[in-house]
Design a protein around this motif. Structure first.
Motif, mmCIF file in Angstrom:
data_model
loop_
_atom_site.group_PDB
_atom_site.id
_atom_site.type_symbol
_atom_site.label_atom_id
_atom_site.label_comp_id
_atom_site.label_asym_id
_atom_site.label_seq_id
_atom_site.Cartn_x
_atom_site.Cartn_y
_atom_site.Cartn_z
ATOM 1 N N THR A 11 77.021 21.205 -44.207
ATOM 2 C CA THR A 11 78.231 20.438 -44.492
ATOM 3 C C THR A 11 78.950 20.989 -45.713
ATOM 4 O O THR A 11 80.183 21.049 -45.757
ATOM 5 N N ARG A 14 79.251 25.452 -45.020
ATOM 6 C CA ARG A 14 80.161 25.855 -43.942
ATOM 7 C C ARG A 14 79.754 27.173 -43.289
ATOM 8 O O ARG A 14 80.597 27.896 -42.752
ATOM 9 N N ARG A 30 78.812 31.106 -45.538
ATOM 10 C CA ARG A 30 80.211 31.243 -45.133
ATOM 11 C C ARG A 30 80.791 32.573 -45.601
ATOM 12 O O ARG A 30 81.729 33.082 -44.999
ATOM 13 N N LEU A 106 85.323 23.772 -52.541
ATOM 14 C CA LEU A 106 85.004 23.530 -51.143
ATOM 15 C C LEU A 106 86.161 22.825 -50.438
ATOM 16 O O LEU A 106 86.519 23.173 -49.305
ATOM 17 N N ILE A 110 88.175 24.362 -47.196
ATOM 18 C CA ILE A 110 88.297 23.683 -45.906
ATOM 19 C C ILE A 110 89.766 23.573 -45.496
ATOM 20 O O ILE A 110 90.133 23.833 -44.344
ATOM 21 N N ASN A 114 91.792 25.505 -42.278
ATOM 22 C CA ASN A 114 92.131 24.624 -41.157
ATOM 23 C C ASN A 114 93.538 24.043 -41.203
ATOM 24 O O ASN A 114 93.876 23.207 -40.367
#
Length: 203
Positions: A11, A14, A30, A106, A110, A114
């Motif tokens: 979580t 990633r 990641r 983080l 994210i 996205n």
């Protein structure tokens, strides 16, 4: 449980976790998962053996993350919100974040990954019509970086294998279906720090 621990770590990291063909539990951070690198093979699927699309329902343009005992950190992309509306990611709270600064990094990561529509994992099919293709089907693993080249449709991209499915048909030909996610990041800057300064760059 071990699976719960892995899920909680993924979580905040990633990356991806899987058991490879030799039965070895494998974890890719990641940094590895999203980075360019050495291409292991080139996949040339047959016409009609590749599915592509672009999904908007995976957009995240705002993300809140809290380190256990810390202050909530948030990241938002105003341009994405203007173009696609408010798409908030599920709030994350974790004890595996070293500092509030890491939580903010983080959240930024994210959102950066996205905030715009992007292609989901493509379905790429290979049929063992030659020894060379069969060899690739037998040795490729989840996490391998491959080039997918489909000349008729003009598709060409580099991506990492996310999933593999094998089957053998009645004619004893082996068919493999791969989920391949396009590599979207080659490098990026997280923060800057003066030489000899007190700032620490976390990833």
């Amino acid at each position: 449980s071990a699976l719960t621990l892995i899920q909680e770590l993924l979580t905040v990291e990633r990356g991806i976790f899987f058991v490879n063909g030799s039965g070895v539990a494998t974890f890719l951070t990641r940094a590895v998962h999203y980075a360019n690198g050495t291409v292991a093979a080139t996949f040339t699927p047959m016409p009609g053996d590749m599915r592509t699309s672009v999904e908007k329902d995976r957009i995240i343009n705002s993300q809140k993350i809290t380190r256990t005992g810390g202050v909530e950190q948030s990241a938002t992309d105003a341009t994405s919100r203007t173009n696609y509306g408010y798409r908030d990611g599920s709030a994350i709270s974790s004890a595996y974040l070293a500092s509030d600064g890491v939580a903010l990094q983080l959240a930024n990561f994210i959102v950066a990954m996205n905030k715009d529509p992007r292609s989901p994992s493509r379905q790429v099919g290979l049929l063992a019509k030659s020894d060379a293709i069969l060899t690739q089907q037998l040795v490729r693993e989840i996490g391998d970086l491959v080039t997918v080249s489909e000349t008729i449709g003009g598709t060409s991209f580099k991506g990492r294998i996310q999933g593999i499915q094998h089957e053998i048909d009645r004619s004893a030909l082996m068919r493999s279906v791969y989920a391949v996610q396009k590599v979207t990041v080659s490098q990026f800057t997280i923060d800057v720090s003066t030489i000899g300064g007190a700032d620490v760059v976390g990833f």
